[in-house]
Structures are given as C-alpha cells and as structure tokens.
Design a protein around this motif. Structure first.
Motif, PDB file in Angstrom:
ATOM      1  N   TYR A 140       0.900  -1.267   0.079  1.00 24.78           N
ATOM      2  CA  TYR A 140       0.041  -0.133   0.167  1.00 24.78           C
ATOM      3  C   TYR A 140       0.770   1.296  -0.018  1.00 24.78           C
ATOM      4  CZ  TYR A 140      -4.082  -2.715   1.548  1.00 24.78           C
ATOM      5  OH  TYR A 140      -5.195  -3.820   1.288  1.00 24.78           O
ATOM      6  N   GLY A 141       1.651   1.141   0.709  1.00 23.72           N
ATOM      7  CA  GLY A 141       2.530   2.567   0.980  1.00 23.72           C
ATOM      8  C   GLY A 141       3.292   2.783  -0.259  1.00 23.72           C
ATOM      9  N   THR A 142       3.897   1.714  -1.037  1.00 27.38           N
ATOM     10  CA  THR A 142       4.677   2.087  -2.255  1.00 27.38           C
ATOM     11  C   THR A 142       3.853   2.706  -3.090  1.00 27.38           C
ATOM     12  OG1 THR A 142       6.170   0.313  -1.792  1.00 27.38           O
ATOM     13  CG2 THR A 142       5.816   0.835  -4.132  1.00 27.38           C
ATOM     14  N   ILE A 143       2.626   1.937  -3.389  1.00 28.22           N
ATOM     15  CA  ILE A 143       1.512   2.501  -4.286  1.00 28.22           C
ATOM     16  C   ILE A 143       1.074   3.815  -4.172  1.00 28.22           C
ATOM     17  CG2 ILE A 143      -0.652   2.092  -5.433  1.00 28.22           C
ATOM     18  CD1 ILE A 143       1.333   0.185  -6.331  1.00 28.22           C
ATOM     19  N   GLU A 144       0.982   4.200  -2.785  1.00 29.75           N
ATOM     20  CA  GLU A 144       0.440   5.493  -2.394  1.00 29.75           C
ATOM     21  C   GLU A 144       1.263   6.813  -2.918  1.00 29.75           C
ATOM     22  OE1 GLU A 144       0.550   8.896  -0.075  1.00 29.75           O
ATOM     23  OE2 GLU A 144       1.922   7.380   0.515  1.00 29.75           O
ATOM     24  N   GLU A 145       2.704   6.209  -2.607  1.00 29.20           N
ATOM     25  CA  GLU A 145       4.121   7.134  -2.847  1.00 29.20           C
ATOM     26  C   GLU A 145       4.062   7.269  -4.311  1.00 29.20           C
ATOM     27  OE1 GLU A 145       6.979   6.366   0.941  1.00 29.20           O
ATOM     28  OE2 GLU A 145       6.823   4.979  -0.507  1.00 29.20           O
ATOM     29  N   LEU A 146       3.979   6.144  -4.957  1.00 29.31           N
ATOM     30  CA  LEU A 146       3.937   6.322  -6.616  1.00 29.31           C
ATOM     31  C   LEU A 146       2.945   7.170  -7.304  1.00 29.31           C
ATOM     32  CD1 LEU A 146       5.233   5.172  -9.230  1.00 29.31           C
ATOM     33  CD2 LEU A 146       3.466   3.170  -8.878  1.00 29.31           C
ATOM     34  N   PHE A 147       1.590   6.897  -6.627  1.00 28.12           N
ATOM     35  CA  PHE A 147       0.577   7.785  -7.351  1.00 28.12           C
ATOM     36  C   PHE A 147       0.483   9.263  -6.848  1.00 28.12           C
ATOM     37  CE2 PHE A 147      -1.337   3.952  -8.959  1.00 28.12           C
ATOM     38  CZ  PHE A 147      -1.720   4.446 -10.167  1.00 28.12           C
ATOM     39  N   GLU A 148       1.189   9.512  -5.600  1.00 28.53           N
ATOM     40  CA  GLU A 148       1.324  10.800  -5.231  1.00 28.53           C
ATOM     41  C   GLU A 148       2.096  11.544  -6.288  1.00 28.53           C
ATOM     42  OE1 GLU A 148       1.284  13.563  -1.468  1.00 28.53           O
ATOM     43  OE2 GLU A 148       2.343  11.776  -1.174  1.00 28.53           O
ATOM     44  N   MET A 149       3.526  10.969  -6.526  1.00 33.25           N
ATOM     45  CA  MET A 149       4.479  11.617  -7.508  1.00 33.25           C
ATOM     46  C   MET A 149       3.815  11.623  -8.933  1.00 33.25           C
ATOM     47  SD  MET A 149       6.647  12.645  -5.498  1.00 33.25           S
ATOM     48  CE  MET A 149       5.579  12.908  -4.227  1.00 33.25           C
ATOM     49  N   THR A 150       3.019  10.633  -9.269  1.00 38.29           N
ATOM     50  CA  THR A 150       2.303  10.923 -10.430  1.00 38.29           C
ATOM     51  C   THR A 150       1.216  11.988 -10.664  1.00 38.29           C
ATOM     52  OG1 THR A 150       2.495   8.250 -10.998  1.00 38.29           O
ATOM     53  CG2 THR A 150       0.890   9.440 -11.882  1.00 38.29           C
ATOM     54  N   THR A 151       0.592  11.891  -9.541  1.00 34.88           N
ATOM     55  CA  THR A 151      -0.434  13.079  -9.434  1.00 34.88           C
ATOM     56  C   THR A 151       0.298  14.470  -9.376  1.00 34.88           C
ATOM     57  OG1 THR A 151      -1.947  11.898  -8.201  1.00 34.88           O
ATOM     58  CG2 THR A 151      -2.335  14.074  -8.130  1.00 34.88           C
ATOM     59  N   TRP A 152       1.533  14.481  -8.588  1.00 37.17           N
ATOM     60  CA  TRP A 152       2.083  15.908  -8.717  1.00 37.17           C
ATOM     61  C   TRP A 152       2.687  16.161 -10.154  1.00 37.17           C
ATOM     62  CZ3 TRP A 152       5.735  16.473  -3.759  1.00 37.17           C
ATOM     63  CH2 TRP A 152       4.794  16.336  -2.857  1.00 37.17           C
ATOM     64  N   ASN A 153       2.965  15.248 -10.808  1.00 38.97           N
ATOM     65  CA  ASN A 153       3.408  15.301 -12.312  1.00 38.97           C
ATOM     66  C   ASN A 153       2.328  16.112 -13.120  1.00 38.97           C
ATOM     67  OD1 ASN A 153       4.016  14.696 -14.989  1.00 38.97           O
ATOM     68  ND2 ASN A 153       5.785  13.953 -14.293  1.00 38.97           N
ATOM     69  N   GLN A 154       1.032  15.297 -12.777  1.00 42.96           N
ATOM     70  CA  GLN A 154      -0.271  15.703 -13.742  1.00 42.96           C
ATOM     71  C   GLN A 154      -0.736  17.224 -13.329  1.00 42.96           C
ATOM     72  OE1 GLN A 154      -4.028  13.513 -14.579  1.00 42.96           O
ATOM     73  NE2 GLN A 154      -4.282  14.384 -12.691  1.00 42.96           N
ATOM     74  N   LEU A 155      -0.309  17.600 -11.931  1.00 41.69           N
ATOM     75  CA  LEU A 155      -0.737  18.868 -11.626  1.00 41.69           C
ATOM     76  C   LEU A 155       0.241  19.969 -11.838  1.00 41.69           C
ATOM     77  CD1 LEU A 155      -2.244  17.992  -8.062  1.00 41.69           C
ATOM     78  CD2 LEU A 155      -3.383  18.677 -10.097  1.00 41.69           C
ATOM     79  N   GLY A 156       1.485  19.539 -12.239  1.00 38.51           N
ATOM     80  CA  GLY A 156       2.699  20.429 -12.582  1.00 38.51           C
ATOM     81  C   GLY A 156       3.495  20.846 -11.690  1.00 38.51           C
TER      82      GLY A 156
END
Length: 244
Positions: free
Chosen positions: A159-175
C-alpha cells in the motif's frame, strides 16, 4: 536525530520551483519507493540488487525510505557497497522505525528490541523525520534538486509504495514537478496497475494526454533509459504552484 530541514515547513512551492541551469551540472538523484518486505519470490530482491548495481554504474544518488529490511534494505546496501555512504540518503519517520529497521519490534529480526544504531557504512546517511508528509516532501525536494535523469522509481511493494508512486504521478499531472515516474515491473507485478491506467483513460477519468505520465520499465537498465528519456506529458495541468 531530526534533520534541520524538518524544523521548517516544506511548502509545495518550495518543491515545485523549476530546475535552474545549476541543476544541469549536478548528478542524477533518484527516489525509490519499495517494500520493507522481501516478497515471497526471490526475483524481487534480485531486482532491487540489480537496480542498485545500475545506480552505481551511472553515478546515481539514491534517496529512499530509510528502512534496512526487505527491498528497501537491499537496494541501500547494494548502492553503498559499490558507491560509498554518500551515495544513499534514507529518510524515515520515527514511528516507522519499529517496522522498517532491522532489530526493532515488528521487523524481520525482532530479537533485540532496544535502540538500534544504523551504520552509515552499510546504509548511508539516515534522517529521522516526524511524519510521512515530511518524509515525502524531503525526498521529492532532493529529486527536484538533482541533475538530468533524476526521478521517481517504484520497485515492488504494498500500500505505501503504491500511495507514494501515485502521489508523485499526481504531482506530475498537476505540474508540481516534471521528473520521470517509473514502474519497475518485475515479472508482471504491476500489470494490473497498467491495466487500470488504460481503463481510466478509456473511461474518461484520465486524459489521453496524461495516460503516459507513469512509465513502465522491465529491467534495471531500462529504468535508467526511461528516466533519461522522459518526456513531460502534453496534458499536464498548467497550474501555478509558486504562491504560498
């Protein structure tokens, strides 16, 4: 010991400042998210070792969650053994030491519940922080201050790995950042995640222009190539994160 950096709030605007020309002279810094478990198959530990070997070969500095067990410990030990203690920086919340550092209650070696001194000669420098948010902010900040080829990589994890991965993916999408976000897909571990992204695009919840933010790599060398060749997605949100 808590790093001086944790005494001050780390704002999103601090993290998202564009790289300056000075960054081009710096070496790459890669943050690796991964499990504190070794997994049930030896291929996952082997992948962590392989990634550590490639990091050393390409003079990449590792930033990671500061654990000494599972995949976390394996990649840190590998990089330090080949590139020295200055090549690795672990950042760990105080509370998680009980589960992610060997010799503490709840870890793979719970026989010694007393204080544990983590050797820099084996795991590199470790910074203790008060919470998860500070951990992730400091890891991201180091990556953004790194040179070309810096980015975020996920080995296998929970869970932690996925959460961290998707947070950085989301931050990328948000610029918030424009660094590469790579899944090291060991023996199909992330096949379901890749399928979910494709489904989200076809269902209209992720734009086609952002469907490629999260990139797959099938071996350690491909991880490095994908980081070096990473292209910012055209569909990213053009938002201003410099306001505090």
């Amino acid at each position: 010991m808590v790093s001086d950096a944790t005494h001050n709030a780390v704002h999103t605007s601090d993290i998202s400042r564009p790289s300056t020309s000075a960054n081009a002279t710096k070496g790459p810094v890669v943050c690796v998210f991964c499990g504190s478990s070794p997994g049930t198959s030896p291929v996952h530990m082997a992948a962590a070792r392989a990634l550590g070997v490639v990091f050393a070969a390409h003079n990449i500095k590792l930033v990671y969650g500061g654990g000494t067990v599972g995949l976390m410990g394996e990649i840190a030990r590998t990089v330090v053994s080949l590139s020295g203690p200055n090549s690795v920086h672990g950042i760990i919340p105080e509370a998680l030491k009980a589960f992610e550092q060997e010799g503490r209650p709840g870890t793979a070696s719970p026989s010694d519940p007393g204080p544990v001194e983590i050797s820099e000669k084996i795991y590199g420098r470790t910074t203790t922080v008060p919470d998860m948010h500070t951990r992730k902010q400091l890891m991201a900040k180091e990556v953004l201050e790194g040179g070309p080829g810096s980015g975020f990589v996920a080995l296998s994890g929970g869970y932690g790995t996925i959460e961290e991965l998707f947070e950085m993916t989301t931050w990328n999408q948000l610029g918030i950042h424009g660094r590469g976000v790579i899944m090291f897909n060991v023996e199909g571990y992330y096949d379901g995640l890749i399928q979910w992204v494709q489904t989200a695009v076809s269902a209209g919840f992720i734009s086609p222009g952002n469907g490629g933010i999260l990139v797959e790599a099938l071996d350690a060398e491909e991880v490095i190539r994908q980081l070096k060749d990473y292209q910012v997605s055209e569909g990213r949100f053009k938002l201003d994160w410099t306001q505090k």
